[in-house]
Design a protein around this motif. Structure first.
Motif, short mmCIF file in Angstrom:
data_model
loop_
_atom_site.label_atom_id
_atom_site.label_comp_id
_atom_site.label_asym_id
_atom_site.label_seq_id
_atom_site.Cartn_x
_atom_site.Cartn_y
_atom_site.Cartn_z
N VAL A 60 8.85 8.97 0.77
CA VAL A 60 10.25 8.56 0.98
C VAL A 60 10.87 8.16 -0.35
O VAL A 60 11.99 8.57 -0.69
N LEU A 61 10.16 7.36 -1.11
CA LEU A 61 10.68 6.90 -2.40
C LEU A 61 10.78 8.04 -3.40
O LEU A 61 11.73 8.08 -4.20
N GLU A 62 9.84 8.99 -3.38
CA GLU A 62 9.90 10.13 -4.29
C GLU A 62 11.14 10.99 -4.03
O GLU A 62 11.68 11.61 -4.94
N ASN A 63 11.61 10.99 -2.79
CA ASN A 63 12.83 11.73 -2.44
C ASN A 63 14.07 10.85 -2.50
O ASN A 63 15.10 11.19 -1.93
N ARG A 64 13.92 9.72 -3.20
CA ARG A 64 15.01 8.76 -3.37
C ARG A 64 15.57 8.25 -2.05
O ARG A 64 16.75 7.95 -1.92
N THR B 255 -7.64 -5.53 4.04
CA THR B 255 -6.22 -5.48 3.72
C THR B 255 -5.93 -4.44 2.64
O THR B 255 -4.82 -3.94 2.55
N THR B 256 -6.93 -4.11 1.83
CA THR B 256 -6.74 -3.05 0.83
C THR B 256 -6.44 -1.73 1.52
O THR B 256 -5.55 -0.98 1.11
N TYR B 257 -7.17 -1.42 2.60
CA TYR B 257 -6.91 -0.20 3.36
C TYR B 257 -5.51 -0.24 3.97
O TYR B 257 -4.82 0.78 4.01
N ALA B 258 -5.10 -1.39 4.44
CA ALA B 258 -3.75 -1.52 5.01
C ALA B 258 -2.70 -1.25 3.94
O ALA B 258 -1.70 -0.56 4.20
N ALA B 259 -2.89 -1.78 2.74
CA ALA B 259 -1.95 -1.54 1.65
C ALA B 259 -1.90 -0.06 1.27
O ALA B 259 -0.81 0.50 1.02
N MET B 260 -3.04 0.60 1.25
CA MET B 260 -3.08 2.03 0.93
C MET B 260 -2.38 2.86 2.01
O MET B 260 -1.70 3.84 1.71
N GLU B 261 -2.54 2.46 3.26
CA GLU B 261 -1.86 3.14 4.37
C GLU B 261 -0.35 3.00 4.22
O GLU B 261 0.40 3.98 4.39
N ALA B 262 0.11 1.81 3.88
CA ALA B 262 1.54 1.59 3.66
C ALA B 262 2.04 2.44 2.49
O ALA B 262 3.12 3.04 2.56
N LYS B 263 1.27 2.50 1.43
CA LYS B 263 1.66 3.29 0.25
C LYS B 263 1.80 4.77 0.61
O LYS B 263 2.76 5.43 0.21
N GLN B 264 0.85 5.31 1.38
CA GLN B 264 0.91 6.71 1.78
C GLN B 264 2.15 7.00 2.62
O GLN B 264 2.71 8.09 2.57
N PHE B 265 2.57 6.04 3.40
CA PHE B 265 3.73 6.21 4.27
C PHE B 265 5.03 6.13 3.46
O PHE B 265 5.96 6.91 3.67
N ILE B 266 5.08 5.21 2.51
CA ILE B 266 6.31 4.92 1.77
C ILE B 266 6.52 5.85 0.58
O ILE B 266 7.65 6.24 0.27
N GLN B 267 5.46 6.24 -0.09
CA GLN B 267 5.59 7.00 -1.34
C GLN B 267 6.44 8.27 -1.22
O GLN B 267 7.33 8.48 -2.04
#
Length: 146
Positions: A51-55, A37-49
């Motif tokens: 988007v969030l950085e561009n507000r 699940t750690t890898y799953a969380a990291m995959e989600a972070k890479q996808f979302i980050q």
């Protein structure tokens, strides 16, 4: 005892086939060697980050299928074996594994026997391996960015 050994050998041979030929999607993290699940969380972070950085706005949905192991439909698992090009002997052995299964409940004075037509044993490696086969096609769906 012999049945458990046969079941273990069966799923090990199926897993050998699917991992050797890289047939399982990399979107599956549970019940997969060297994944967690750690890898799953990291995959989600890479996808979302980004988007969030561009507000931007990011939405995430999580799917938890109630009674998923209990509802695993055997014909779909067998079809997955065919779709993944599983050797015929492993397919036939799996077909036999799913046929004529029963569950027996004992009480103080009564025993009730029932035929089982679906489900994967949750506590065994067989259930987890068959689960991955069953849901592999779902993980392979191409989702749009919308």
């Amino acid at each position: 005892m012999g049945g458990k050994v046969l079941e273990e050998l069966l799923i090990n041979r199926i897993n050998h086939h699917v991992y050797k030929h890289n047939l399982l999607t990399d979107r599956q993290f549970g019940f997969t060697p060297q994944e967690s699940t750690t890898y799953a969380a990291m995959e989600a972070k890479q996808f979302i980050q980004p988007v969030l950085e561009n507000r931007g706005l990011a939405t995430m949905a999580s799917l938890d299928t109630k009674g998923a192991f209990d509802a695993a439909w055997w014909p779909s698992i067998l079809q997955a074996l065919i779709d993944l090009g599983c050797p015929r002997n492993l397919y036939n052995l799996s077909k036999c594994y799913f046929s004529h299964r029963t569950a027996v409940m004992f009480t103080n004075s009564v025993s009730i026997k029932s035929t089982i037509t679906k489900g994967c044993p949750q506590v065994s490696c067989r259930g987890r391996g068959f689960w991955n086969l069953l849901y592999n096609s779902l993980w392979r769906l191409e989702l749009t960015s919308n």
